[in-house]
Design an enzyme around this catalytic site. Sequence first.
Site, PDB file in Angstrom:
ATOM      1  N   HIS A 239      -9.398   1.153   4.586  1.00 45.24           N
ATOM      2  CA  HIS A 239      -8.214   1.259   5.168  1.00 45.24           C
ATOM      3  C   HIS A 239      -8.405   2.402   6.636  1.00 45.24           C
ATOM      4  O   HIS A 239      -9.371   3.179   6.354  1.00 45.24           O
ATOM      5  CB  HIS A 239      -7.180   1.993   4.354  1.00 45.24           C
ATOM      6  CG  HIS A 239      -5.698   1.972   5.009  1.00 45.24           C
ATOM      7  ND1 HIS A 239      -5.453   2.880   5.779  1.00 45.24           N
ATOM      8  CD2 HIS A 239      -4.939   0.986   4.846  1.00 45.24           C
ATOM      9  CE1 HIS A 239      -4.226   2.538   6.193  1.00 45.24           C
ATOM     10  NE2 HIS A 239      -3.934   1.424   5.660  1.00 45.24           N
TER      11      HIS A 239
ATOM     12  N   GLY B 160       2.406   2.470  10.748  1.00 42.95           N
ATOM     13  CA  GLY B 160       3.327   3.265  10.629  1.00 42.95           C
ATOM     14  C   GLY B 160       3.753   3.771  11.858  1.00 42.95           C
ATOM     15  O   GLY B 160       4.556   4.933  12.077  1.00 42.95           O
TER      16      GLY B 160
ATOM     17  N   SER C 225       3.153  -2.111  10.293  1.00 43.37           N
ATOM     18  CA  SER C 225       4.979  -2.231  10.687  1.00 43.37           C
ATOM     19  C   SER C 225       5.226  -3.565   9.969  1.00 43.37           C
ATOM     20  O   SER C 225       6.346  -4.017  10.973  1.00 43.37           O
ATOM     21  CB  SER C 225       4.958  -1.719  12.023  1.00 43.37           C
ATOM     22  OG  SER C 225       4.536  -0.512  12.288  1.00 43.37           O
TER      23      SER C 225
ATOM     24  N   GLU D 252      -7.147   4.600   7.661  1.00 42.86           N
ATOM     25  CA  GLU D 252      -6.813   6.066   7.358  1.00 42.86           C
ATOM     26  C   GLU D 252      -7.910   6.653   6.654  1.00 42.86           C
ATOM     27  O   GLU D 252      -8.120   7.780   6.964  1.00 42.86           O
ATOM     28  CB  GLU D 252      -5.346   6.279   6.712  1.00 42.86           C
ATOM     29  CG  GLU D 252      -4.062   5.765   7.485  1.00 42.86           C
ATOM     30  CD  GLU D 252      -2.967   5.378   6.657  1.00 42.86           C
ATOM     31  OE1 GLU D 252      -2.849   5.582   5.322  1.00 42.86           O
ATOM     32  OE2 GLU D 252      -2.016   4.838   7.332  1.00 42.86           O
TER      33      GLU D 252
ATOM     34  N   ASN E 167       0.926  -1.079  -0.019  1.00 38.36           N
ATOM     35  CA  ASN E 167       0.061   0.050  -0.009  1.00 38.36           C
ATOM     36  C   ASN E 167       0.909   1.116   0.015  1.00 38.36           C
ATOM     37  O   ASN E 167       1.475   1.702   1.007  1.00 38.36           O
ATOM     38  CB  ASN E 167      -0.954  -0.074   1.320  1.00 38.36           C
ATOM     39  CG  ASN E 167      -1.688   1.042   1.402  1.00 38.36           C
ATOM     40  OD1 ASN E 167      -1.805   2.132   0.413  1.00 38.36           O
ATOM     41  ND2 ASN E 167      -2.421   1.346   2.476  1.00 38.36           N
TER      42      ASN E 167
ATOM     43  N   GLU F 113      -5.505  -4.992  10.310  1.00 34.38           N
ATOM     44  CA  GLU F 113      -4.434  -3.873  10.537  1.00 34.38           C
ATOM     45  C   GLU F 113      -4.808  -3.145  11.917  1.00 34.38           C
ATOM     46  O   GLU F 113      -5.600  -2.605  11.670  1.00 34.38           O
ATOM     47  CB  GLU F 113      -4.628  -3.012   9.307  1.00 34.38           C
ATOM     48  CG  GLU F 113      -4.124  -3.512   8.122  1.00 34.38           C
ATOM     49  CD  GLU F 113      -3.464  -2.460   7.386  1.00 34.38           C
ATOM     50  OE1 GLU F 113      -2.601  -2.801   6.664  1.00 34.38           O
ATOM     51  OE2 GLU F 113      -4.213  -1.211   6.943  1.00 34.38           O
TER      52      GLU F 113
ATOM     53  N   LYS G  25       0.310   4.189  -0.256  1.00 33.31           N
ATOM     54  CA  LYS G  25      -0.507   5.306   0.370  1.00 33.31           C
ATOM     55  C   LYS G  25      -0.150   6.689  -0.598  1.00 33.31           C
ATOM     56  O   LYS G  25      -0.193   6.509  -1.718  1.00 33.31           O
ATOM     57  CB  LYS G  25       0.032   5.458   1.785  1.00 33.31           C
ATOM     58  CG  LYS G  25      -0.183   4.552   2.655  1.00 33.31           C
ATOM     59  CD  LYS G  25       0.007   4.329   4.052  1.00 33.31           C
ATOM     60  CE  LYS G  25      -0.246   3.224   4.688  1.00 33.31           C
ATOM     61  NZ  LYS G  25      -0.175   3.139   6.194  1.00 33.31           N
TER      62      LYS G  25
HETATM   63  P1  13P Z   1       2.998   0.498   7.743  1.00 33.19           P
HETATM   64  O1  13P Z   1       3.460  -0.964   6.941  1.00 33.19           O
HETATM   65  O2  13P Z   1       3.883   1.712   7.167  1.00 33.19           O
HETATM   66  O3  13P Z   1       2.881   0.160   9.210  1.00 33.19           O
HETATM   67  O4  13P Z   1       1.407   0.478   7.012  1.00 33.19           O
HETATM   68  C1  13P Z   1       0.486  -0.352   7.117  1.00 33.19           C
HETATM   69  C2  13P Z   1      -0.661  -0.250   6.432  1.00 33.19           C
HETATM   70  O5  13P Z   1      -1.433   0.446   6.812  1.00 33.19           O
HETATM   71  C3  13P Z   1      -0.737  -1.073   5.012  1.00 33.19           C
HETATM   72  O6  13P Z   1      -1.955  -0.767   4.593  1.00 33.19           O
END
Ligand code: 13P
Length: 256
Positions: free
Chosen positions: A98, A176, A216, A100, A13, A170, A15
């Site tokens: 997601h 993150g 992560s 976010e 992803n 997740e 982002k």
């Molecule tokens: P990170 O791997 O940067 O923690 O992000 C995970 C994520 O949100 C994947 O969709």
Amino acid sequence: MKKDVRKAVIAGNWKMNKTRPEAKALIEEMKPLVANAGCEVVACVPFTNLETVLEAAKGSNIKVGAQNCHFEKSGAFTGEISADMLVEMGVEYVIIGHSERRQYFGETDETVNKRTKAALAAGLKVILCVGEMLADRENGITDELVAMQTKIALKNVSAEELKNVIIAYEPVWAIGTGKTATAEQANEVCAVIRATIKALYGCEAAEGITIQYGGSMNAKNAAELVAQPDVDGGLIGGASLKAPDFAVIVDAATKG
Ligand code: 13P
């Protein structure tokens, strides 16, 4: 539960990262590194990079995904992209729900359900994200919350459509932050999701569905996470932006 009946999926992803030239360079760097993957490899990229990445990934084993789509087919929804628009481009996957999107863009369990249904109806494969916030975990409601998110997201999704759904667990506190769930924590919640699928769709569907861990995940911890019996790969943020790291994760999933 038999893990060998399922194909592991490692999805990046990206982002809100990478311009078009950067996206092309990253895919070019990734291609040879993941060419022998024994798992499905997906890059979910910003809308503006889709055409570039589809072109760069042509003839390789890298599948292309978007990070969201709207639930209506067309109309006055400024700034949105429909599932049909993605399908027409040749996009195969889409991330829905997601955390976010849920945290910053008002996504709810209901809109996640609407988007999931629209994406499936258009023929996309959905990577459906669920996961608890830190406070939920501290309040001891992780299992119930994740089961509820799963249940609502899949409302009126048929057993046939479910074959095109991957669920990504997740935990929001692990995204993150560099704070990964332990392999046991990841497996435990993935097993709860699988039990939820079993209750909704039966044993065969539960055994067949791919359930990823995300949060992560990196080159160092991937092997332990994907070796868990209920973890069928990963949804990778930060580490998917570094081709060598992403390739190590793909290798870990290939070994299972
Ligand atoms: P990170 O791997 O940067 O923690 O992000 C995970 C994520 O949100 C994947 O969709």
